[in-house]
Write a protein that holds these residues in place. Structure first.
Motif, PDB file in Angstrom:
ATOM      1  N   LEU A   1       0.834  -1.204   0.000  1.00  0.00           N
ATOM      2  CA  LEU A   1       0.000   0.000   0.000  1.00  0.00           C
ATOM      3  C   LEU A   1       0.866   1.250   0.000  1.00  0.00           C
ATOM      4  O   LEU A   1       0.561   2.230  -0.685  1.00  0.00           O
ATOM      5  N   LEU A   2       1.943   1.195   0.791  1.00  0.00           N
ATOM      6  CA  LEU A   2       2.833   2.345   0.924  1.00  0.00           C
ATOM      7  C   LEU A   2       4.272   1.853   1.027  1.00  0.00           C
ATOM      8  O   LEU A   2       4.560   0.927   1.790  1.00  0.00           O
ATOM      9  N   ILE A   3       5.157   2.468   0.264  1.00  0.00           N
ATOM     10  CA  ILE A   3       6.586   2.171   0.336  1.00  0.00           C
ATOM     11  C   ILE A   3       7.315   3.477   0.627  1.00  0.00           C
ATOM     12  O   ILE A   3       7.134   4.469  -0.076  1.00  0.00           O
ATOM     13  N   GLN A   4       8.114   3.466   1.692  1.00  0.00           N
ATOM     14  CA  GLN A   4       8.905   4.642   2.040  1.00  0.00           C
ATOM     15  C   GLN A   4      10.380   4.251   2.082  1.00  0.00           C
ATOM     16  O   GLN A   4      10.736   3.248   2.712  1.00  0.00           O
ATOM     17  N   SER A   5      11.212   5.030   1.420  1.00  0.00           N
ATOM     18  CA  SER A   5      12.641   4.717   1.433  1.00  0.00           C
ATOM     19  C   SER A   5      13.449   5.961   1.753  1.00  0.00           C
ATOM     20  O   SER A   5      13.076   7.080   1.376  1.00  0.00           O
ATOM     21  N   ARG A   6      14.540   5.727   2.474  1.00  0.00           N
ATOM     22  CA  ARG A   6      15.485   6.806   2.799  1.00  0.00           C
ATOM     23  C   ARG A   6      16.885   6.298   2.481  1.00  0.00           C
ATOM     24  O   ARG A   6      17.302   5.238   2.944  1.00  0.00           O
ATOM     25  N   ARG A   7      17.586   7.074   1.676  1.00  0.00           N
ATOM     26  CA  ARG A   7      18.956   6.730   1.289  1.00  0.00           C
ATOM     27  C   ARG A   7      19.780   8.010   1.430  1.00  0.00           C
ATOM     28  O   ARG A   7      19.703   8.920   0.605  1.00  0.00           O
ATOM     29  N   MET A   8      20.554   8.071   2.499  1.00  0.00           N
ATOM     30  CA  MET A   8      21.267   9.298   2.845  1.00  0.00           C
ATOM     31  C   MET A   8      22.700   8.992   3.250  1.00  0.00           C
ATOM     32  O   MET A   8      23.004   7.891   3.713  1.00  0.00           O
ATOM     33  N   ASN A  66      -2.587   1.376  -9.421  1.00  0.00           N
ATOM     34  CA  ASN A  66      -3.277   0.425  -8.542  1.00  0.00           C
ATOM     35  C   ASN A  66      -3.452   0.969  -7.129  1.00  0.00           C
ATOM     36  O   ASN A  66      -3.975   0.281  -6.252  1.00  0.00           O
ATOM     37  N   GLY A  67      -3.006   2.225  -6.896  1.00  0.00           N
ATOM     38  CA  GLY A  67      -3.186   2.858  -5.593  1.00  0.00           C
ATOM     39  C   GLY A  67      -1.954   2.863  -4.709  1.00  0.00           C
ATOM     40  O   GLY A  67      -1.910   3.577  -3.704  1.00  0.00           O
ATOM     41  N   THR A  68      -0.938   2.082  -5.039  1.00  0.00           N
ATOM     42  CA  THR A  68       0.296   2.069  -4.246  1.00  0.00           C
ATOM     43  C   THR A  68       0.965   3.448  -4.299  1.00  0.00           C
ATOM     44  O   THR A  68       1.053   4.078  -5.356  1.00  0.00           O
ATOM     45  N   ILE A  69       1.436   3.898  -3.140  1.00  0.00           N
ATOM     46  CA  ILE A  69       2.149   5.172  -3.051  1.00  0.00           C
ATOM     47  C   ILE A  69       3.573   4.890  -2.594  1.00  0.00           C
ATOM     48  O   ILE A  69       3.802   4.139  -1.640  1.00  0.00           O
ATOM     49  N   ALA A  70       4.541   5.481  -3.287  1.00  0.00           N
ATOM     50  CA  ALA A  70       5.946   5.357  -2.903  1.00  0.00           C
ATOM     51  C   ALA A  70       6.504   6.742  -2.610  1.00  0.00           C
ATOM     52  O   ALA A  70       6.316   7.673  -3.389  1.00  0.00           O
ATOM     53  N   HIS A  71       7.166   6.838  -1.461  1.00  0.00           N
ATOM     54  CA  HIS A  71       7.760   8.108  -1.040  1.00  0.00           C
ATOM     55  C   HIS A  71       9.257   7.877  -0.876  1.00  0.00           C
ATOM     56  O   HIS A  71       9.683   7.071  -0.048  1.00  0.00           O
ATOM     57  N   VAL A  72      10.050   8.568  -1.684  1.00  0.00           N
ATOM     58  CA  VAL A  72      11.488   8.315  -1.744  1.00  0.00           C
ATOM     59  C   VAL A  72      12.252   9.593  -1.374  1.00  0.00           C
ATOM     60  O   VAL A  72      12.056  10.638  -1.995  1.00  0.00           O
ATOM     61  N   VAL A  73      13.110   9.489  -0.363  1.00  0.00           N
ATOM     62  CA  VAL A  73      13.920  10.622   0.089  1.00  0.00           C
ATOM     63  C   VAL A  73      15.390  10.247  -0.034  1.00  0.00           C
ATOM     64  O   VAL A  73      15.812   9.186   0.425  1.00  0.00           O
ATOM     65  N   VAL A  74      16.175  11.118  -0.661  1.00  0.00           N
ATOM     66  CA  VAL A  74      17.612  10.865  -0.807  1.00  0.00           C
ATOM     67  C   VAL A  74      18.394  12.136  -0.495  1.00  0.00           C
ATOM     68  O   VAL A  74      17.927  13.252  -0.723  1.00  0.00           O
ATOM     69  N   SER A  75      19.584  11.935   0.040  1.00  0.00           N
ATOM     70  CA  SER A  75      20.479  13.054   0.335  1.00  0.00           C
ATOM     71  C   SER A  75      21.909  12.561   0.308  1.00  0.00           C
ATOM     72  O   SER A  75      22.205  11.479   0.806  1.00  0.00           O
ATOM     73  N   ARG A  76      22.797  13.350  -0.277  1.00  0.00           N
ATOM     74  CA  ARG A  76      24.216  13.041  -0.210  1.00  0.00           C
ATOM     75  C   ARG A  76      24.967  14.127   0.562  1.00  0.00           C
ATOM     76  O   ARG A  76      26.166  14.293   0.408  1.00  0.00           O
ATOM     77  N   ASP A 134      10.791   0.964   4.069  1.00  0.00           N
ATOM     78  CA  ASP A 134       9.656   0.458   4.828  1.00  0.00           C
ATOM     79  C   ASP A 134       8.518   0.159   3.856  1.00  0.00           C
ATOM     80  O   ASP A 134       8.199   0.983   2.988  1.00  0.00           O
ATOM     81  N   ILE A 135       7.916  -0.991   4.006  1.00  0.00           N
ATOM     82  CA  ILE A 135       6.845  -1.431   3.105  1.00  0.00           C
ATOM     83  C   ILE A 135       5.622  -1.794   3.931  1.00  0.00           C
ATOM     84  O   ILE A 135       5.684  -2.678   4.789  1.00  0.00           O
ATOM     85  N   MET A 136       4.518  -1.101   3.679  1.00  0.00           N
ATOM     86  CA  MET A 136       3.291  -1.355   4.417  1.00  0.00           C
ATOM     87  C   MET A 136       2.310  -2.125   3.542  1.00  0.00           C
ATOM     88  O   MET A 136       1.966  -1.685   2.434  1.00  0.00           O
ATOM     89  N   GLU A 137       1.879  -3.285   4.033  1.00  0.00           N
ATOM     90  CA  GLU A 137       0.802  -4.028   3.404  1.00  0.00           C
ATOM     91  C   GLU A 137      -0.388  -4.032   4.364  1.00  0.00           C
ATOM     92  O   GLU A 137      -0.318  -3.459   5.452  1.00  0.00           O
TER      93      GLU A 137
END
Length: 321
Positions: free
Chosen positions: A142-149, A207-217, A227-230
């Motif tokens: 349903l929701l995917i959140q990623s952080r790559r910093m 299909n309604g899935t939302i992905a939120h992606v945050v990156v920083s160098r 994080d993956i929410m089902e």
């Protein structure tokens, strides 16, 4: 089937050095040469690995004639080097992003298809043991959140953080969500380089899935997490430790009780797994896990993210003028 794939590495900086190291270790591969435009660097790595070194990649391709090459040069040179290798009938693993332009990726796909060559894109996180475990179990996120910093490094100077870091997570998300994209919104900012150093993107799928992606160098703390929410579980992936935790709420005597599982599975070096896979694909003539179509699709999404960032920056300037 070839007994051993004669492979070379073009571009032996930080990442390319490890390509050369691993090719000298894995089964089914023979490292036959290294190339770098910095002749001192080429000589150092060549001497360390005990193989010939070159400063001209065309000379290497034409004199040594490897079966396959890893292309780990700066992104702006990916198309030039990969296309020259493919035109000579040489299989190619090109580091991500595959190219800087979608049209160039399409051309590489055409050349490889015409010559029946393996063209793999170096999205190494697909070979992360945690990612492979989670991809095998994901159903309908349903929701995917990623952080790559992480801290700033001048080593990557020809592309911004979207093509440097965010493309990893976009590729993984696209492999998990079985749906087309509906819309993308993004913003970013320049901090220490000539390109965006911080970026945030929200991708909404049809299909309604939302992905939120945050990156920083330019972050003082290094984070690599998704994080993956089902509907009935919450999954946390740590790319660095290759650990996975699965959180569920179940009915207990006094109501809902949170249960956390920590699955156990073999953990292996992702880059070694990726290069072994490439060598196996060359030997067996099979399609790679991350082929040019996946690389092109991830690049297309990154290009759309960059356009959104540019539009956002223009809007901010207009608003504050």
């Amino acid at each position: 089937m070839q007994l051993s794939v004669r492979v070379g590495v073009i571009g032996v900086g930080h990442l390319g050095y490890h390509h050369a190291r691993i090719y000298s270790e894995i089964l089914g591969a023979t490292l036959v040469g290294v190339v770098d435009s910095n002749e001192d660097r080429a000589q150092y790595v060549g001497d360390t690995m005990g193989v010939p070194h070159f400063s001209d990649f065309v000379q290497f391709l034409d004199t040594v004639r490897p079966h396959a090459v890893s292309v780990a040069v700066p992104t702006s040179l990916h198309y030039q080097v990969a296309s020259e290798a493919l035109k000579r009938g040489i299989h190619v693993l090109v580091e991500k992003p595959v190219t800087t332009k979608v049209e160039e990726a399409e051309t590489l796909l055409k050349i490889a298809a015409e010559r029946d060559l393996v063209l793999q894109v170096g999205h190494v996180e697909r070979f992360n043991s945690a990612v492979q475990y989670v991809r095998s179990m994901i159903d309908s996120p349903l929701l995917i959140q990623s952080r790559r910093m992480g801290p700033f490094s001048p080593r990557i100077s020809d592309v911004g953080v979207v093509l440097d870091l965010m493309i990893h997570d976009i590729d993984i998300i696209l492999s998990m969500v079985n749906s087309d994209i509906d819309r993308i919104s993004a913003t970013g900012s320049v901090v220490r380089s000539d390109h965006e150093d911080i970026a945030c993107a929200q991708i909404t799928f049809k299909n309604g899935t939302i992905a939120h992606v945050v990156v920083s160098r330019v972050s003082e703390k290094r984070i690599r997490q998704m994080d993956i929410m089902e509907r009935e579980r919450y999954i946390v992936v740590d790319f660095e430790s290759q650990d996975v935790s699965i959180n569920r709420c179940i009915k207990g005597g006094s109501g809902l009780v949170e249960v956390v599982e920590h699955p156990v599975y073999p953990k292996k070096e992702p880059l070694k797994m990726e290069l072994q896979h490439f060598v196996d694909c060359v030997k067996e003539g099979k399609e790679p896990l991350v082929g040019i179509r996946d690389g092109k699709r991830a690049l297309e999404v990154c290009v759309k993210v960059l356009r959104q960032i540019e539009q956002d920056a223009v809007g901010i300037k207009a608003h504050t003028a």
